[in-house]
Design an enzyme around this catalytic site. Structure first.
Site, PDB file in Angstrom:
ATOM      1  N   TRP A   1       0.786  -1.249   0.000  1.00  0.00           N
ATOM      2  CA  TRP A   1       0.000   0.000   0.000  1.00  0.00           C
ATOM      3  C   TRP A   1       0.809   1.286   0.000  1.00  0.00           C
ATOM      4  CZ3 TRP A   1       0.300   2.906   4.579  1.00  0.00           C
ATOM      5  CH2 TRP A   1       0.750   2.230   5.717  1.00  0.00           C
TER       6      TRP A   1
ATOM      7  N   ASP B   1       1.667  -5.910  13.651  1.00  0.00           N
ATOM      8  CA  ASP B   1       1.200  -5.008  12.587  1.00  0.00           C
ATOM      9  C   ASP B   1       2.299  -4.040  12.145  1.00  0.00           C
ATOM     10  OD1 ASP B   1      -0.376  -3.732  10.731  1.00  0.00           O
ATOM     11  OD2 ASP B   1      -1.571  -2.604  12.185  1.00  0.00           O
TER      12      ASP B   1
END
Lengths: 267, 557
Positions: B261, B322
């Site tokens: 992304w 994460d």
């Protein structure tokens, strides 16, 4: 995110302090995702016509056949032809277009939907005399139209893109724009000419102007900006950059060209 | 289109010799002057111009300035001696409620900037006045972990390319904003989205995909710049039979995330494209995906014509915090341990700064650049972390530094070839990590836990840090209160520009970190600054709040 957006919307309606607007933004029909128009009587059509004339006719014409905005008498709408889609587009507008919302109570919006539907009861599509195929040949050859107009990604960019003209304009409007383009210049296509200190001249389509500067799209298709201190003259003739073609296309030629342009629809 | 057969055709429609209908107008008698006017032809941005972006410092031609992503402006009119005199030149208010993370492009005094909801505006870079705008129509419902975002466009020829939060890739006419083609990259109902600026290599438009919190299987795509046709797709997670698939337990590779992304970098000499990958999914519950989970949290080196993966390096094997490797890799050349090397600097979300050989992918060293409690260190032979036991998320919560947001994130670092320093926005905070059940359901969050702040965010240090990229030594730091998530820009004038969530925009001495200038912009700065030239002057632009702010030195008398 959605909370933020909702509170900002609330803030904006408070700012305008219009009680009907507050109801609207929190439209019950939108919230409940109502699909079918509940206000379709003859009286609703008449009430819708009133709202239409007040809020919509500036762009769509008093009879809905279009002006700066598209012709609405076809019964088919680019951004959705369902009741729900019409309702939403009339209420809140269409992004990336000139169409703003009219933000009125749900019932008024539905009545406008009814009125717009009534415009196409005659069947929608208008019979146009002329041969679109031959019109296309004229467009490409004698007219040199593509020097300035874009069609499905090719052609010039100085004038409006004509790829979906048949959706946006009624045949009469197309005809008038060929014969006398200055009579109805799209808001985004005003002509401007500036003269620089060195005596150079730049002509094009006006994009923006303020006390200190002016921005335009010049006829060589450059985006240009000038400080007014750099200019000795700014002229905005009420002319179109497109020459009037009434003496150039007559009779059958004009019919054919109009038929061709009216046949242009998005793929 | 020619005008043959056009005898007697009306004048005024040939662009070569424009004459208005009524020659009485101002200047119809002076057509030759058009030639003399010295119009800077906006011929569009050829690929050769992109390759030689460093030759035109007055423009900002791609997301990270140049393919090496150094985000280094070669303009030097604004320097250490005069930065204190910077003045506001213009503000452009965007019509959006979303946060601005845009890096505008500037080409020949036309600026292209985006909003979170995929509006593009084309502005006059001298005044901020608008030439055109385009708004992409988005569906009402989108599966987005973190709201709508857009970080900018790419340009090639006279076309702009933008990825959208509903996972389309658009080509638009840079002169008018008209859509030329619209490619469906992914399915927004499954959580796929695009937030990063695409990258143009030759006739390809490269775009990544987001959705690491929705159990997507990440990929990188290349589209034909002319037609929008998909030329290749490379999955970041190997399928069955491909090397690396064994690093996923059972079928967990199918929903393993590893999105792409953020925009990558490119080395034209090696013809290698470098792209970071995101976290494995589910984020905080690693029990359902035992193994290293290749190629999540990695950098991939890819052959741009084919999509072939040439080498990979994984920063955080089996990540459960994460810590996407979504940072922009900075490419630079230097002498390292007595040998001239082609290098890649990568300040990772996991709080370690890595130096890699970008030709081979060889790991050179890693060193902590922000506070962390999860690893004893990085094995300096293999590049693998040596983990501290019991730092995985738990039902009762595990306190770990850095936070979920990381010690660094997507916001761009910068490198100055003049100082030889690497500048990064670093954050020393910690967080409580919780683990929960994770059941995959299409279009639903697939994260397996959550995080909770361990205390007020401003009790931790947030700072711009200058690192020696060849050693990892910290040369200076500039602390930002309460914190910063803005990108950075280094300039030939010896400056580093950055912002903060408090809405402060500042200029630092690139050599010492001394603050030379700041202004309050009244809106959070999340974006990265750029610099360009317009009207013969250097300008600096930053997005803050809902607006673009542009500064320059006072106009010469």
């Amino acid at each position: 995110m959605s909370l933020l957006a909702a509170s900002a919307l609330l803030a904006s309606v408070t700012f305008w302090s219009h009680p009907a607007a507050a109801q609207n933004v929190l439209s019950k029909a939108l919230q409940d995702r109502v699909q079918e128009n509940p206000h379709t009587t003859e009286a609703d059509v008449a009430a819708g016509a009133k709202v239409f004339r007040r809020s919509c006719s500036l762009c769509h014409g008093a009879d809905g056949t279009g002006g700066d905005g598209p012709d609405l008498t076809r019964g088919v709408f680019r951004h959705g032809s369902s009741d729900a889609a019409l309702f939403r587009n009339i209420l809140t507008g269409i992004p990336n277009s000139g169409m703003g919302g009219i933000y009125q109570p749900d019932k008024s919006i539905w009545q406008v939907v009814s009125y717009v539907r009534s415009l196409s009861r005659g069947g929608g599509e208008e019979e146009v005399p002329g041969d679109p195929r031959r019109g296309g040949m004229l467009y490409r050859s004698r007219g040199s139209c593509s020097d300035c107009h874009r069609l499905n990604g090719s052609g010039g960019r100085l004038g409006p893109d004509l790829s979906d003209l048949g959706w946006r304009r009624a045949p009469d409007h197309i005809r008038a724009s060929i014969v006398e383009p200055a009579e109805s210049i799209d808001g985004g296509y005003r002509t401007v000419e500036v003269r620089t200190e060195s005596g150079g001249i730049v002509r094009g389509v006006l994009r923006n102007e303020d006390r200190f500067s002016i921005q335009l799209f010049d006829e060589f298709e450059n985006l240009r900006s000038f400080q007014k201190t750099e200019l000795t003259a700014i002229d905005k003739p009420e002319e179109s950059l497109m020459p009037p073609l009434g003496s150039f296309f007559r009779g059958r030629d004009l019919d054919d060209l109009v038929a061709y342009l009216y046949s242009l629809r998005p793929e | 289109m020619t005008n043959t057969g056009c005898a007697g055709a009306p004048a005024g429609i040939r662009r070569e010799a424009p004459v208005l209908r009524k020659p009485t107008l101002l200047f119809a008698a002076l057509p030759l002057l058009f030639v003399a006017l010295g119009v800077s032809a906006q011929d569009g941005v050829s690929y050769e111009r992109l390759l030689a972006a460093s030759d035109e410092p007055g423009n900002w031609l791609m997301y990270s300035g140049e393919f090496n992503s150094q985000r280094f402006s070669r303009l030097d009119e604004i320097d250490r001696s005069n930065a204190a005199k910077l003045q506001l030149r213009w503000v452009h208010q965007m019509r959006t409620l979303g946060r601005l993370e845009t890096t505008p492009l500037v080409i020949d005094e036309v600026m292209y900037a985006t909003t979170a909801d995929n509006v593009i505006v084309a502005l006059d870079a001298r005044t901020g006045r608008r030439y055109w705008s385009y708004a992409h129509e988005l569906p009402d419902q989108l599966a987005l972990c973190c709201g709508k975002q857009n970080r900018g466009v790419a340009i090639r020829g006279d076309r702009l390319y933008m990825g959208t939060v509903d996972a389309h890739l658009l080509a638009l006419d840079a002169k008018t904003g008209a859509v030329i083609w619209d490619a469906e990259v992914g399915n927004p109902r499954t959580g796929q989205s695009i937030t990063a600026a695409p990258m143009v290599i030759r006739d390809l438009v490269i775009t990544g995909i987001g959705g690491g919190e929705y159990g997507i299987r990440g990929f990188l795509d290349a589209y034909d710049a002319d037609t929008g046709e998909l030329r290749w797709r490379t999955h970041t997670i190997p399928g069955p039979g491909e090397p690396g698939n064994e690093t996923w337990e059972g079928d967990s590779w199918k929903t393993g995330g590893a999105p792409t992304w953020m925009t990558g970098s490119y080395d034209p000499d090696l013809d290698l494209l470098y792209w970071g990958t995101g976290n494995p999914g589910p984020d905080w519950n690693g029990e359902v995906r035992e193994g290293d989970n290749l190629h999540s949290d990695s950098v991939l080196a890819i052959r741009p014509d084919t999509g072939e993966i040439v080498w990979t390096f994984q920063f955080t094997p089996h990540d459960v915090h994460d810590w996407d490797a979504c940072q922009v890799p900075i490419l630079f050349d230097a002498e390292y341990q007595g040998e001239q090397r082609k290098l890649m600097a990568f300040a990772n979300r996991n709080a370690f700064f890595y130096l890699l050989d970008r030709e081979t992918g060889e790991f050179l060293f890693a060193r902590e650049f922000a506070r962390q409690t999860w690893a004893e260190g990085i094995d300096q032979e293999t590049g693998r972390p040596i983990r501290v036991p019991n730092m995985f998320p738990s039902e009762e919560g595990t306190l770990v530094a850095p936070t979920i947001g990381g010690a660094a994130n997507w916001f761009s670092p910068t490198y100055s070839p003049d100082t030889g320093l690497f500048y990064i926005q670093a954050y020393d905070a910690e967080m409580l990590y919780y683990m929960a059940e994770a059941e995959y359901e299409e279009g639903e969050l697939f994260v397996g836990g959550y995080g909770k702040p361990a205390g007020p965010g401003d009790q931790y240090v947030s700072a711009v840090r200058a690192l020696d990229p060849l050693t990892g030594d910290r040369v200076w730091e500039y602390q930002v209160q309460p914190r910063s998530t803005s990108g950075l820009l280094a300039t030939k004038g010896g400056l580093v520009f950055g912002g903060s969530v408090a809405g402060i925009f500042y200029a630092l001495d690139a050599g010492t970190g001394e603050e030379l200038w700041h202004r309050r912009l009244g809106g959070n700065v999340y974006a990265a600054p750029i610099s360009y030239e317009a009207g013969g002057q250097q300008h600096v632009t930053i997005a803050a709040g809902r607006a673009l702010f542009t500064f320059a030195l006072p106009e010469p008398e």
